[in-house]
Scaffold this active site. Structure first.
Site, PDB file in Angstrom:
ATOM      1  N   LYS A  63       0.826  -1.095  -0.051  1.00 44.42           N
ATOM      2  CA  LYS A  63      -0.051  -0.132  -0.006  1.00 44.42           C
ATOM      3  C   LYS A  63       0.838   1.177  -0.180  1.00 44.42           C
ATOM      4  CE  LYS A  63      -1.986   2.550   3.226  1.00 44.42           C
ATOM      5  NZ  LYS A  63      -1.950   3.725   2.596  1.00 44.42           N
ATOM      6  N   GLU A  86      10.713   1.424   9.725  1.00 38.99           N
ATOM      7  CA  GLU A  86      11.646   2.874   9.450  1.00 38.99           C
ATOM      8  C   GLU A  86      10.771   4.189  10.015  1.00 38.99           C
ATOM      9  OE1 GLU A  86      14.765   2.551   8.756  1.00 38.99           O
ATOM     10  OE2 GLU A  86      15.010   0.402   8.105  1.00 38.99           O
ATOM     11  N   CYS A 106      13.157  12.274   5.869  1.00 37.25           N
ATOM     12  CA  CYS A 106      13.314  11.634   7.033  1.00 37.25           C
ATOM     13  C   CYS A 106      14.773  11.985   7.613  1.00 37.25           C
ATOM     14  CB  CYS A 106      13.131  10.160   7.325  1.00 37.25           C
ATOM     15  SG  CYS A 106      14.136   9.218   5.963  1.00 37.25           S
ATOM     16  N   GLU A 109       9.383  16.186  15.424  1.00 33.35           N
ATOM     17  CA  GLU A 109       9.511  16.101  13.897  1.00 33.35           C
ATOM     18  C   GLU A 109       8.483  17.184  13.518  1.00 33.35           C
ATOM     19  OE1 GLU A 109       8.353  12.535  11.709  1.00 33.35           O
ATOM     20  OE2 GLU A 109      10.480  12.830  10.655  1.00 33.35           O
TER      21      GLU A 109
HETATM   22  P1  NAD Z   1       2.165   7.946   8.433  1.00 29.13           P
HETATM   23  O1  NAD Z   1       2.817   7.031   9.211  1.00 29.13           O
HETATM   24  O2  NAD Z   1       1.085   8.936   8.429  1.00 29.13           O
HETATM   25  O3  NAD Z   1       1.734   6.916   7.196  1.00 29.13           O
HETATM   26  C1  NAD Z   1       2.568   6.130   6.359  1.00 29.13           C
HETATM   27  C2  NAD Z   1       1.966   4.826   5.813  1.00 29.13           C
HETATM   28  O4  NAD Z   1       1.244   4.255   6.708  1.00 29.13           O
HETATM   29  C3  NAD Z   1       1.030   5.544   4.753  1.00 29.13           C
HETATM   30  O5  NAD Z   1       0.764   4.816   3.740  1.00 29.13           O
HETATM   31  C4  NAD Z   1      -0.418   5.367   5.457  1.00 29.13           C
HETATM   32  O6  NAD Z   1      -1.745   5.230   4.872  1.00 29.13           O
HETATM   33  C5  NAD Z   1       0.003   4.299   6.370  1.00 29.13           C
HETATM   34  N1  NAD Z   1      -0.868   4.070   7.603  1.00 29.13           N
HETATM   35  C6  NAD Z   1      -1.193   5.087   8.333  1.00 29.13           C
HETATM   36  N2  NAD Z   1      -1.766   4.535   9.536  1.00 29.13           N
HETATM   37  C7  NAD Z   1      -1.689   3.267   9.534  1.00 29.13           C
HETATM   38  C8  NAD Z   1      -2.470   2.157  10.291  1.00 29.13           C
HETATM   39  N3  NAD Z   1      -3.088   2.495  11.354  1.00 29.13           N
HETATM   40  N4  NAD Z   1      -2.142   0.937   9.756  1.00 29.13           N
HETATM   41  C9  NAD Z   1      -1.360   0.746   8.826  1.00 29.13           C
HETATM   42  N5  NAD Z   1      -1.026   1.656   8.023  1.00 29.13           N
HETATM   43  C10 NAD Z   1      -1.155   2.833   8.169  1.00 29.13           C
HETATM   44  O7  NAD Z   1       3.275   8.801   7.600  1.00 29.13           O
HETATM   45  P2  NAD Z   1       3.511   9.916   6.318  1.00 29.13           P
HETATM   46  O8  NAD Z   1       2.895  11.005   6.873  1.00 29.13           O
HETATM   47  O9  NAD Z   1       2.806   9.355   5.343  1.00 29.13           O
HETATM   48  O10 NAD Z   1       5.127   9.957   6.330  1.00 29.13           O
HETATM   49  C11 NAD Z   1       5.918  10.960   7.279  1.00 29.13           C
HETATM   50  C12 NAD Z   1       6.580   9.955   8.131  1.00 29.13           C
HETATM   51  O11 NAD Z   1       7.478   9.206   7.363  1.00 29.13           O
HETATM   52  C13 NAD Z   1       7.525  11.010   8.807  1.00 29.13           C
HETATM   53  O12 NAD Z   1       7.615  10.525  10.117  1.00 29.13           O
HETATM   54  C14 NAD Z   1       8.973  10.593   8.274  1.00 29.13           C
HETATM   55  O13 NAD Z   1      10.051  10.785   9.084  1.00 29.13           O
HETATM   56  C15 NAD Z   1       8.776   9.112   8.021  1.00 29.13           C
HETATM   57  N6  NAD Z   1       9.712   8.387   7.328  1.00 29.13           N
HETATM   58  C16 NAD Z   1      10.724   7.612   7.645  1.00 29.13           C
HETATM   59  C17 NAD Z   1      11.745   7.185   6.916  1.00 29.13           C
HETATM   60  C18 NAD Z   1      12.675   6.529   7.447  1.00 29.13           C
HETATM   61  O14 NAD Z   1      13.379   5.740   6.382  1.00 29.13           O
HETATM   62  N7  NAD Z   1      13.065   6.019   8.656  1.00 29.13           N
HETATM   63  C19 NAD Z   1      11.614   7.498   5.395  1.00 29.13           C
HETATM   64  C20 NAD Z   1      10.544   8.372   5.049  1.00 29.13           C
HETATM   65  C21 NAD Z   1       9.799   8.849   5.814  1.00 29.13           C
END
Ligand code: NAD
Length: 479
Positions: A173, A248, A282, A383
């Site tokens: 997804k 991650e 990130c 963040e």
């Molecule tokens: P998010 O956690 O809101 O969503 C990430 C993904 O998870 C999306 O596809 C979302 O639909 C899904 N999701 C949300 N709730 C869920 C649930 N309850 N169960 C299963 N899936 C769920 O994050 P975002 O706003 O899309 O991305 C930004 C974040 O990602 C920032 O915190 C950033 O630091 C982090 N990030 C980390 C890395 C890394 O490698 N450590 C890389 C890129 C981004």
């Protein structure tokens, strides 16, 4: 544009026929719809993956390699279309998508297509016991991959490529905010000859579609990249089912600048590590600590450079900073600028929304530098994930080490110095999974990638990813 799920090699609407609007960040307009997939769609995807698994896990490594390389080549052939789509969906400059996001997605398939042919298992002779042990690395079965919006295809494929290279079948997804390139990837995989059911892409919200993947009792492993709160929630849901997890998560990375660094290189790179992709990486170095003796000079030079960055429409070649990904995200980032002022932060530049001619409803924000008085203030601890960085001076190595580590995250850290002893000392003591010395975001796909503390659990990249996507089984033979 109406996006569809990609299940068992077919593009299909959601069973419920419910749809979610998709916005273009550059102009704030709705330009497409994506499936609001439910548990039923995830179940269909799971069934297709389960059916495809016996044949795919028995497919020779040579054939898997050929298909992954073909996917990589087709992505390269379609670079322009993919870059335009990524930019339209995410708000990032097309130039960035063309130089970084899409080439990296192609590299992910090429790299893991080759890595699987080099992935050796161990054997140990038990001397004096007449026995030999060998370890099989077997694919897990059906695995789930869930990715965020900031580097949409780059991170989506960073999971999918090693998962399928290792012989698994996938239910994946992408973020509901940036679904388009994942949708286009389905066509590429089909054209490359990836058998139906090996990769299934289900679109929808995190709390419904994403959660249905995590809650599925027979999806045995989840590779997740996203926010720390979501990661914690996923860990809680997955724990009773003993799923394998790779998480991650968020970062709040220090960028530590000593007076003995190569100044010009540091300055140019710091502009990039602060504001690339609108600060929505990130790994961005959003907490800048500068040795007191060069603090005033750095402050003046950095502010001048950042004032020269052009905020504009992502399709313009001269644009350095495009649009933030969504209206709620823009509002969240702007709230932090208000909080910073309440906490005695001084906005040295930026801080205001930008109106781009002809695109007045786009989500543009000036790159913002905030001078802080106290390293424990909210803007230096939480963040923000936007074009906002903090700066403050330090006097000693011990002082900056303490400030760098006094945060809940631990993803990456950057250090600028030419002092070898300091480099070794600080690299050992900085609490992060990735340390860059005199550079930033230089990535070699063979290296382990991941964070400590609230930045995640587990490592991806290189053989670490192939280890995650396989189960080790030891066989001991007495002779
Ligand atoms: P998010 O956690 O809101 O969503 C990430 C993904 O998870 C999306 O596809 C979302 O639909 C899904 N999701 C949300 N709730 C869920 C649930 N309850 N169960 C299963 N899936 C769920 O994050 P975002 O706003 O899309 O991305 C930004 C974040 O990602 C920032 O915190 C950033 O630091 C982090 N990030 C980390 C890395 C890394 O490698 N450590 C890389 C890129 C981004």
């Amino acid at each position: 544009m109406k996006i569809k799920n990609y299940i068992n090699g077919q593009f299909s609407p959601p069973i419920s026929d419910e749809w979610i609007d998709n916005y273009c960040p550059a102009n704030g307009e709705v330009y497409g719809q994506i499936p609001n997939s439910s548990t039923k769609d995830v179940e269909e995807a799971y069934k297709a993956a389960k059916e495809a698994f016996p044949a795919w896990s028995n497919t020779t490594l040579e054939k898997r390699n050929r298909i992954l390389i073909k996917i990589s080549e087709l992505l390269e052939d379609n670079l322009q279309d993919f870059a335009e789509a990524e930019s339209k969906d995410n708000g990032k400059p097309i130039s960035l998508a063309k130089a970084v996001d899409i080439p990296r997605a192609a590299s992910n398939f090429r790299f893991f297509g080759n890595a699987i042919t080099q992935f050796a298992s161990e054997s140990h002779e038990s001397i004096g016991q007449n026995a030999i042990n060998y370890t099989l690395r077997q694919p897990i079965g059906v695995v789930g991959c869930i990715s965020p919006w900031n580097l949409p295809l780059y991170l989506f494929t960073w999971k999918i490529a090693p998962a399928i290279a290792a012989g698994n079948c996938v239910v994946a997804k992408p973020s509901e905010v940036t679904p388009i390139t994942a949708y286009l990837l389905g066509e590429i995989c089909k054209a490359a000859g990836l058998p139906n059911g090996v990769l299934n892409i289900v679109h929808g919200l995190g709390t419904t579609t994403g959660q249905a993947i995590v809650e599925h009792p027979d999806i045995k492993a989840i590779s997740f990249t996203g926010g720390t709160a979501t990661g914690a929630y996923i860990a809680k849901v997955a724990a009773p089912m003993f799923k394998k997890l790779s998480l991650e998560l968020g970062g709040k990375n220090p960028n530590i600048i000593f007076a003995d660094c190569d100044y010009q290189d540091m300055l140019e790179t710091t502009v990039r590590s602060s504001f690339s992709n609108q600060g929505q990486i990130c790994l961005c170095g959003s907490r800048i600590f500068v040795e007191a003796s060069i603090y005033d000079k750095f402050k003046a030079d950095f502010v001048q450079k950042v004032k020269g960055l052009k905020v504009g429409h992502p399709s313009e070649a001269t644009t350095n900073i495009g649009a933030l990904v969504s209206k709620p995200h823009l509002e969240k980032v702007m709230q932090y600028i208000d909080i910073a002022k309440e906490e005695d932060g001084i906005v040295l530049c930026g801080g205001k929304r930008v109106t781009v001619t002809d695109y007045e409803n786009g989500y543009y924000l000036e790159p913002t530098i905030i001078e802080i008085q106290n390293d424990q203030c909210s803007v230096n601890q939480e963040e923000i994930f936007g074009p906002v960085v903090t700066i403050m001076p330090f006097k000693t190595e011990d002082e900056v080490l303490e400030m760098a580590n006094k945060v809940k995250y631990g993803l990456s850290a950057t250090l600028w110095t030419n002092n070898l002893k300091r480099t070794m000392n600080m690299s050992n003591q900085l609490q992060a999974g990735i340390i860059w010395i005199n550079t930033w975001m230089l990535r070699d796909l063979r290296t382990p990638f991941g964070g400590v503390k609230a930045s995640g659990v587990g490592r991806e990249g290189g053989f670490e990813a192939l280890r995650f996507f396989t189960e080790a089984k030891n066989v001991c033979i007495k002779y």
